[in-house]
Scaffold this active site. Structure first.
Site, PDB file in Angstrom:
ATOM      1  N   ARG A 293     133.492  58.971  35.353  1.00  0.00           N
ATOM      2  CA  ARG A 293     134.453  59.686  34.504  1.00  0.00           C
ATOM      3  C   ARG A 293     135.155  58.728  33.545  1.00  0.00           C
ATOM      4  O   ARG A 293     135.376  59.060  32.374  1.00  0.00           O
ATOM      5  CB  ARG A 293     135.455  60.432  35.386  1.00  0.00           C
ATOM      6  CG  ARG A 293     134.825  61.650  36.040  1.00  0.00           C
ATOM      7  CD  ARG A 293     135.706  62.339  37.061  1.00  0.00           C
ATOM      8  NE  ARG A 293     135.048  63.569  37.515  1.00  0.00           N
ATOM      9  CZ  ARG A 293     135.526  64.366  38.458  1.00  0.00           C
ATOM     10  NH1 ARG A 293     136.672  64.072  39.070  1.00  0.00           N
ATOM     11  NH2 ARG A 293     134.862  65.464  38.795  1.00  0.00           N
ATOM     12  N   TYR A 437     129.622  66.452  31.070  1.00  0.00           N
ATOM     13  CA  TYR A 437     129.152  65.934  32.360  1.00  0.00           C
ATOM     14  C   TYR A 437     130.218  65.132  33.100  1.00  0.00           C
ATOM     15  O   TYR A 437     131.266  64.832  32.562  1.00  0.00           O
ATOM     16  CB  TYR A 437     127.831  65.179  32.245  1.00  0.00           C
ATOM     17  CG  TYR A 437     127.678  64.014  31.319  1.00  0.00           C
ATOM     18  CD1 TYR A 437     126.402  63.493  31.091  1.00  0.00           C
ATOM     19  CD2 TYR A 437     128.738  63.402  30.670  1.00  0.00           C
ATOM     20  CE1 TYR A 437     126.197  62.405  30.259  1.00  0.00           C
ATOM     21  CE2 TYR A 437     128.543  62.323  29.845  1.00  0.00           C
ATOM     22  CZ  TYR A 437     127.278  61.820  29.636  1.00  0.00           C
ATOM     23  OH  TYR A 437     127.081  60.748  28.810  1.00  0.00           O
ATOM     24  N   GLU A 438     129.914  64.863  34.364  1.00  0.00           N
ATOM     25  CA  GLU A 438     130.862  64.251  35.318  1.00  0.00           C
ATOM     26  C   GLU A 438     132.100  65.123  35.506  1.00  0.00           C
ATOM     27  O   GLU A 438     133.202  64.630  35.732  1.00  0.00           O
ATOM     28  CB  GLU A 438     131.274  62.839  34.881  1.00  0.00           C
ATOM     29  CG  GLU A 438     130.128  61.945  34.462  1.00  0.00           C
ATOM     30  CD  GLU A 438     128.986  61.908  35.457  1.00  0.00           C
ATOM     31  OE1 GLU A 438     129.196  62.241  36.633  1.00  0.00           O
ATOM     32  OE2 GLU A 438     127.864  61.552  35.052  1.00  0.00           O
ATOM     33  N   GLY A 439     131.907  66.422  35.437  1.00  0.00           N
ATOM     34  CA  GLY A 439     133.012  67.372  35.523  1.00  0.00           C
ATOM     35  C   GLY A 439     133.482  67.714  34.132  1.00  0.00           C
ATOM     36  O   GLY A 439     133.982  66.847  33.403  1.00  0.00           O
TER      37      GLY A 439
END
Length: 594
Positions: A293, A437-439
Site C-alpha cells: 500500500r 489494487y492493494e485495496g
C-alpha cells in the site's frame, strides 16, 4: 516526452532539511554508518540507473507489452527489461534495505523510499517486479521459519529469485473470506494446493531464475471467513530444479502497466509450505500488503512527478497566444503557455501535490526505521501508530493526487496530450491502477476511519494531532508563518470536531461511517499536507535568511498556492461529511434502473 530527471535537490531538502533523517538514524542500531554522504552516493547511482536505463524503456515497453506463450505457459517481458533487471541486481539495489544476515546491505527505509520513487517515475511497470519481490522478502523475513528464511531470503535479496503475492480469485477480491483455494496436508509436511488466482502482478516472467509465490489458501478444517485463511510459500521451481504445478494460465488485457505481467495463476496440486501459523495467513500477508500500500502511494507520487516534468518542459516551449497582461516574449510570434494563469494552476497543482507527497513518504520511511530499530519501546510504538494511521492516507491520497497530476499533464499538452507518442496519456493509464489494487481507495478510507480512528477511540489520531498542535504552538505569533499556522490550527480543530461527529453518528447508524469515509480520508490528507507545507515554509524562510537561493522562495510560493487554491477543498469535504448517510441510502435499489 522530455527525459526524466531525478529530483535530487528536492530529495536532499526533504531528507536533510525538513525531516532531518541524519538527526535520527545515527542513534538507531545498525544505521550508524548511514551518513548523508552514503545517501547521496546511493541516490546519485539510482538516479543514473533510472534516467538512463529505465526511463528510455518506458514508452516502447507500453507499446510492446508482455507476451504469453500458451504452449509453454511462459511470459516474455518487453525488450530491455531483462537486461535492466540484471544491471539492477549487479548494482545491489535488491539488497538495499534487507537484513545483512541474508546478504542485505542493511540500509534504512529512509534511503529505500526515494529510490522507489525514482523507479516508479521512470518506469512504473518495470518497478513492480522488484517491488513484489521485496514484499515477499518482508513477509518471509517476518513470519518464516529459520529454514524458510535460509532457503528463500538470500536469493530474493540478490535478485536471482523474485516473488509475488497471490490473494485475489475470480469471485473474491476485497472480501477474502470468500476464498476457495484449498491446501491439503501431505505426509512430508508440505501441502498440495489447488485453485486459481487472478490479477497477480509479476506472476510469470523471464527476469529471474525462480518465482516465489505467496499464496493464501484454506486448510480442510479451516474456520469460515477470514479466520480460516493460511499463507503458503509456493515456488515455481523446487530446490532440485523440478517444476512445481503452478502455471500462468493467461495474461490480463489491461488499461495500463502493460509491461508488467499481470497473470492468471493456476495451482493444480502445487507443493507449498505453510508460513506462519495455520489459519493466521491474513495477518502474515498484511506484512506484505501494508508495504504494498505504501508502494502504491509511491507509484502515485512517481507518476505525478513524471507528468509534472513533462508538462513543465512543454509549457516552457509551446507557443500559444499572448499573456493577458501583455506580451512577455515580444521577439516570438506568441508567448509560451506557461505565462497563462490556467496553465500555471495545473503546473502548481502537480508541483504542490508531488512535493508534499515526497515529504510524507520521507516522514513515513523514517517512522518505519524508528519502528524497526529504536531502542525505546514507547518510541517504536509511537512510530508504528503513526505509520498505521497514515498508511491508508499515503495509499489513497497520494494515488488520487497522482492521477489528478497525470490528468493535468495531458491537459497542459492539449490535443498533443491525447496522442500516444508524447507519452503523457500513458501516465494516466499507468496511474489509474494505483487507486484500485492493494485495496481500493474506498477500502483505504474505511480502514482509516473505521479501524485506525474509531476502533481505538481516536488514540492514533490524537498522537498525530499533538504533532501538529505542537508545531502550531511553537509558531504562534510568528508573523512570517501566520498565513500557514492560523489556517492549519483551525483545520486541526475542525478535523477533531468532524471525527467526533462521525463517531457519534456511527453509533446510531453504521452506514454513517461508510458514507463519510472517502471524504474523511481526503480531509485528513489535506491536514497532513497542510502541516508538511507549513513545515517546509518554516525551513525555507530560515534558509533564505541564511542566504539561500531561489529554491527556497519557490517552496514558500508553492506553500501559498497550496493553502490558497487546494486547501479550500476541505470546506466542501466537511459539508459533505456532515450531510450524513441519508442522501446515499434513501434511494431504493430498484430506482437505480435506467
Amino acid at each position: 516526452m522530455p527525459a526524466y530527471q531525478a529530483p535530487l535537490r528536492d530529495f536532499d531538502f526533504v531528507l536533510n532539511e525538513l525531516i532531518k533523517v541524519q538527526d535520527v538514524l545515527p542513534s538507531l542500531p545498525g544505521y550508524e554508518e548511514a551518513s548523508q554522504d552514503i545517501f547521496s552516493s546511493y541516490l546519485e547511482a539510482a538516479a543514473q540507473f533510472c534516467q538512463h536505463e529505465l526511463a528510455p524503456l518506458n514508452r516502447q515497453a507500453d507499446e510492446e507489452g508482455c507476451q504469453f506463450d500458451p504452449a509453454t505457459k511462459s511470459v516474455t517481458t518487453p525488450v530491455g527489461f531483462k537486461e535492466a533487471y540484471k544491471q539492477y541486481c549487479e548494482l545491489g539495489f535488491p539488497a538495499l534495505d534487507c537484513d545483512p544476515a541474508y546478504g542485505g546491505q542493511g540500509m534504512p527505509k529512509s534511503l529505500a523510499f526515494p529510490v522507489m520513487e525514482m523507479q516508479c517515475a521512470a518506469n512504473v511497470a518495470w518497478s513492480m517486479y522488484p517491488g513484489l519481490s521485496h514484499g515477499a522478502y518482508s513477509a518471509i523475513h517476518a513470519h518464516g521459519t529459520d529454514e524458510q528464511k535460509a532457503t528463500y531470503l538470500p536469493r530474493l535479496v540478490d535478485g536471482s529469485w523474485t516473488g509475488t503475492m497471490c490473494l485475489t480469485e475470480p469471485h473474491c477480491g476485497t472480501d477474502l473470506g470468500l476464498l476457495k483455494t484449498r491446501a491439503e496436508p501431505q505426509a512430508d509436511g508440505s501441502y498440495s494446493i489447488t485453485g486459481t488466482k487472478i490479477f497477480i502482478s509479476a506472476g510469470e516472467h523471464d527476469l529471474s531464475d525462480n518465482i516465489i509465490h505467496l499464496v493464501l489458501a484454506r486448510l480442510p478444517d479451516a474456520p469460515k471467513d477470514v479466520k480460516g485463511i493460511s499463507l503458503f510459500i509456493v515456488p515455481k521451481f523446487h530446490q532440485d530444479d523440478s517444476r512445481n504445478s503452478v502455471y500462468c494460465g493467461a495474461l490480463e488485457h489491461k488499461m495500463g502497466i502493460k509491461a508488467n505481467a499481470t497473470a492468471v495463476i493456476n495451482l493444480d496440486g502445487a507443493r507449498g509450505w505453510l508460513i506462519g501459523e495455520a489459519n493466521k495467513g491474513l495477518a502474515c500477508m498484511f506484512t506484505m500488503m501494508n508495504a504494498a500500500r505504501l508502494g502504491c502511494g509511491m507509484q502515485g507520487l512517481g507518476i505525478g512527478e513524471a507528468s509534472y516534468q513533462g508538462a513543465l518542459a512543454y509549457a516552457r516551449e509551446r507557443l500559444q497566444m499572448r499573456a493577458l497582461a501583455g506580451a512577455k516574449f515580444s521577439d516570438k510570434p506568441a508567448d509560451p503557455i506557461i505565462v497563462h494563469p490556467d496553465v500555471r494552476r495545473m503546473l502548481l497543482t502537480q508541483k504542490a501535490y508531488t512535493e508534499a507527497g515526497r515529504a510524507l513518504s520521507a516522514l513515513l520511511a523514517l517512522q518505519l526505521d524508528i519502528e524497526d530499530k529504536h531502542p525505546d519501546a514507547d518510541a517504536r510504538q509511537d512510530a508504528a501508530d503513526l505509520v498505521a494511521l497514515l498508511t491508508p492516507v499515503a495509499k489513497a491520497f497520494m494515488t488520487d493526487n497522482g492521477y489528478t497530476a497525470a490528468n493535468m499533464g495531458v491537459q497542459v499538452f492539449g490535443g498533443h496530450g491525447f496522442i500516444r507518442e508524447w507519452g503523457m496519456e500513458q501516465l494516466v493509464r499507468d496511474c489509474r491502477i494505483s487507486q484500485l489494487y492493494e485495496g481500493t481507495n474506498g477500502i483505504q478510507a474505511i480502514d482509516l476511519l473505521g479501524r485506525k480512528v474509531l476502533l481505538d477511540q481516536g488514540a492514533k489520531l490524537r498522537k498525530f494531532s499533538k504533532l501538529i498542535h505542537k508545531f502550531c504552538q511553537a509558531h504562534e505569533g510568528n508573523a512570517q508563518l501566520a498565513e500557514f499556522v492560523g489556517p492549519l490550527a483551525k483545520l486541526l480543530k475542525e478535523v477533531g470536531e468532524v471525527t467526533m461527529g462521525v463517531g457519534m453518528a456511527a453509533m446510531q447508524d453504521r452506514d454513517a461511517a461508510g458514507a463519510a469515509a472517502t471524504d474523511y480520508l481526503r480531509l485528513v490528507g489535506h491536514l497532513t499536507y497542510a502541516w508538511l507545507w507549513a513545515r517546509m515554509a518554516e525551513v525555507a524562510y530560515a534558509k533564505l535568511e541564511a542566504g539561500g537561493d531561489a529554491f527556497y522562495q519557490a517552496k514558500i510560493s508553492t506553500a501559498r498556492f497550496y493553502y490558497a487554491k487546494l486547501l479550500p477543498e476541505v470546506e466542501a469535504l466537511k459539508a459533505s461529511i456532515k450531510s450524513g448517510a441519508q442522501p446515499l441510502m434513501t434511494l431504493q435499489d430498484e430506482h437505480f434502473a435506467f
